[in-house]
Design a protein around this motif. Sequence first.
Motif, PDB file in Angstrom:
ATOM      1  N   THR A 178       1.065  -1.170   0.125  1.00 17.06           N
ATOM      2  CA  THR A 178       0.103  -0.102   0.012  1.00 17.06           C
ATOM      3  C   THR A 178       0.992   1.139  -0.042  1.00 17.06           C
ATOM      4  O   THR A 178       0.764   2.305  -0.600  1.00 17.06           O
ATOM      5  CB  THR A 178      -0.992  -0.063   1.396  1.00 17.06           C
ATOM      6  N   ALA A 179       1.725   1.429   0.852  1.00 11.38           N
ATOM      7  CA  ALA A 179       2.918   2.445   1.070  1.00 11.38           C
ATOM      8  C   ALA A 179       3.565   2.717  -0.426  1.00 11.38           C
ATOM      9  O   ALA A 179       3.636   3.627  -0.913  1.00 11.38           O
ATOM     10  CB  ALA A 179       3.768   2.277   1.966  1.00 11.38           C
ATOM     11  N   THR A 180       3.799   1.409  -1.048  1.00 13.92           N
ATOM     12  CA  THR A 180       4.382   1.680  -2.486  1.00 13.92           C
ATOM     13  C   THR A 180       3.521   2.207  -3.401  1.00 13.92           C
ATOM     14  O   THR A 180       3.930   3.192  -3.948  1.00 13.92           O
ATOM     15  CB  THR A 180       4.929   0.230  -2.966  1.00 13.92           C
ATOM     16  N   ILE A 197       9.774  13.310   0.005  1.00 17.08           N
ATOM     17  CA  ILE A 197       9.502  13.672   1.718  1.00 17.08           C
ATOM     18  C   ILE A 197       8.945  12.552   2.245  1.00 17.08           C
ATOM     19  O   ILE A 197       9.151  11.934   3.320  1.00 17.08           O
ATOM     20  CB  ILE A 197       8.514  14.868   1.548  1.00 17.08           C
ATOM     21  N   LEU A 198       7.785  12.115   1.567  1.00 13.20           N
ATOM     22  CA  LEU A 198       7.057  10.657   2.236  1.00 13.20           C
ATOM     23  C   LEU A 198       7.825   9.427   2.345  1.00 13.20           C
ATOM     24  O   LEU A 198       7.772   8.752   3.138  1.00 13.20           O
ATOM     25  CB  LEU A 198       5.887  10.403   1.148  1.00 13.20           C
ATOM     26  N   ARG A 199       8.800   9.320   1.196  1.00  7.76           N
ATOM     27  CA  ARG A 199       9.589   8.177   1.223  1.00  7.76           C
ATOM     28  C   ARG A 199      10.889   8.317   2.392  1.00  7.76           C
ATOM     29  O   ARG A 199      11.426   7.141   2.407  1.00  7.76           O
ATOM     30  CB  ARG A 199      10.003   7.758  -0.206  1.00  7.76           C
ATOM     31  N   ALA A 230      13.278   4.839   6.213  1.00  5.65           N
ATOM     32  CA  ALA A 230      12.905   6.079   6.592  1.00  5.65           C
ATOM     33  C   ALA A 230      11.374   6.241   6.180  1.00  5.65           C
ATOM     34  O   ALA A 230      10.635   7.162   6.664  1.00  5.65           O
ATOM     35  CB  ALA A 230      13.670   7.167   5.766  1.00  5.65           C
ATOM     36  N   THR A 231      10.932   5.407   5.206  1.00  2.30           N
ATOM     37  CA  THR A 231       9.559   5.488   4.691  1.00  2.30           C
ATOM     38  C   THR A 231       8.370   5.308   5.960  1.00  2.30           C
ATOM     39  O   THR A 231       7.704   6.038   6.045  1.00  2.30           O
ATOM     40  CB  THR A 231       8.802   4.573   3.357  1.00  2.30           C
ATOM     41  N   PHE A 267       6.023   7.808   7.797  1.00  7.15           N
ATOM     42  CA  PHE A 267       4.336   7.624   7.985  1.00  7.15           C
ATOM     43  C   PHE A 267       3.924   7.592   9.379  1.00  7.15           C
ATOM     44  O   PHE A 267       2.546   7.758   9.777  1.00  7.15           O
ATOM     45  CB  PHE A 267       3.955   6.181   7.123  1.00  7.15           C
ATOM     46  N   PHE A 268       4.906   6.765  10.333  1.00 11.56           N
ATOM     47  CA  PHE A 268       4.564   6.741  11.748  1.00 11.56           C
ATOM     48  C   PHE A 268       4.612   8.131  12.144  1.00 11.56           C
ATOM     49  O   PHE A 268       3.488   8.467  13.064  1.00 11.56           O
ATOM     50  CB  PHE A 268       5.772   6.135  12.295  1.00 11.56           C
ATOM     51  N   ALA A 269       5.381   8.944  11.824  1.00  9.67           N
ATOM     52  CA  ALA A 269       5.228  10.313  12.463  1.00  9.67           C
ATOM     53  C   ALA A 269       4.055  11.235  11.817  1.00  9.67           C
ATOM     54  O   ALA A 269       3.479  11.763  12.746  1.00  9.67           O
ATOM     55  CB  ALA A 269       6.626  11.237  12.037  1.00  9.67           C
ATOM     56  N   ILE A 270       3.752  10.978  10.620  1.00 13.39           N
ATOM     57  CA  ILE A 270       2.554  11.437  10.073  1.00 13.39           C
ATOM     58  C   ILE A 270       1.307  11.372  11.015  1.00 13.39           C
ATOM     59  O   ILE A 270       0.252  11.787  11.296  1.00 13.39           O
ATOM     60  CB  ILE A 270       2.326  11.338   8.763  1.00 13.39           C
TER      61      ILE A 270
END
Length: 404
Positions: free
Chosen positions: A168-170, A189-191, A199-200, A204-207
């Motif tokens: 899904t992230a991909t 930025i997202l990846r 880092a991806t 997503f964790f931080a977001i």
Amino acid sequence: MAEELERSVLVGRLTRPISGLMATTYRWVDERLGVTDLVHQLLYEAVPRRGAWAYSLGSATLILIVLQIVTGMFLLWTYVPSTTEAWLSLNFIEHHDEFAAIVRGMHLWGAYILFVVIGLHMVRTFVSGSYKKPRELNWIVGVVLFLLVLGLGITGAMLPWDQAAYWTATVVTHVVDYFPIFGTQLQEILRGGPQMGPATLTRFFAIHIWLLPALLVPLIGLHLILLRRHGEHGSWVNYEGVEEETEAERAERMARAEAPYPALPSDPGYAVPMDLDDFFPSQVFKDALVSFGLVLLIFIMAIVIGAPIERAANPAALNYVPTPEWFFLPLDQLLVQFPQAWMIPVGVFILPGIGTTLLILVPFLDRTPGRQPWRRPEVMVPALFVLLFLIFEAMLAVNRLFNL
Ligand code: HEM
Ligand code: HEM
């Protein structure tokens, strides 16, 4: 005088279970912090009397978001946000930590039921025409809240870092690249770099755990401040007969209005509901019952079904077909219906962009004077068509993905 009496009754009720020293302490604190006044203001606000069950959806949305925050905070005790440990930590929960497995199930089912409830709240306020003068801004804040909750749903789905999450992230970060002008920068930025990697997941964790909640919480505050400023509009059942009213009758109704009414500026007749009630106890009771029922349902689903976890992410498994979360099914179906070259620009950006813009503009596009849905066919018919279209697309997607 009546208000003084009400307040002293309330102080009595709040301190009744606390005797002696405790009551004195409560009074000491109350004199300094004004707790009783605050509770008084929160509980004894006027609300429309009729249609109260339908107005429980907003507070249910609020309670479910609080539940997401609480269960999310518990998950942080065990979940490890790293590509090597995330799946292991959740797999550990599933097999060795019964309490955390229930909390995890509640976070997942809480999200699912939240989507249903927020959707119903949106439909309710739309059908009631609650976005009309002076509540246009509160509708717009609501649309932004809806987008933030969708964002939390999609970023949350990436955190388990199992096959479904990884792919899904991909797909999501691939699509972002097509964003006009700064698509590539946004993708990086997202990846956390040009490629998917450790880092991806961190991004997503931080977001998921602070960026979106940091936007969501103050905006909910604004939504509630605006609600308190204008008062609950309710629905057309609270305004039956406004058109037959004489000027004098209307002026008299406005003069009798209890705070926060009259809600101004407003269309003639719609500034004050015909019949008012105090928020406490009737509406509070209904809100509490609906929210309690939903939390109980979430708890049962967490125990009976729980939150599944697939195999750990495997970037080499190129034949894996990710199934989108159910709330993204209509969009997923829309995508596959376009020829390859149009798929992302039209399916991801143009159509959803037009849809969101129209949703934001609803209060300015709807020029109908009344509130009854059957007297506003100009907005109700297109909205019904869009809703049926989304359901139809979701059904096609289910048929395609699960071969039903
Ligand atoms: C985080 C999500 C949200 C929360 C916590 C929330 C909370 C609430 C609450 C507690 C109320 C008062 C009770 C009720 O009428 O149900 C309310 C009213 C309202 N909400 Fe929301 N809401 C949210 C999302 C939305 C969305 C997505 C929309 C529409 C796009 C929306 C539009 C409105 C409007 C127009 C009212 C005024 C209703 C009236 O006066 O009749 N809200 N909201
Ligand atoms: C409206 C708010 C939220 C929604 C809709 C939401 C939704 C989700 C979803 C759908 C998942 C994936 C669950 C799964 O497939 O297992 C998830 C995971 C997660 N969420 Fe949230 N979440 C919200 C708020 C939060 C907050 C505020 C926190 C932290 C304080 C948090 C922490 C987590 C963690 C640690 C995970 C990974 C654990 C797991 O996947 O089971 N969430 N969230």
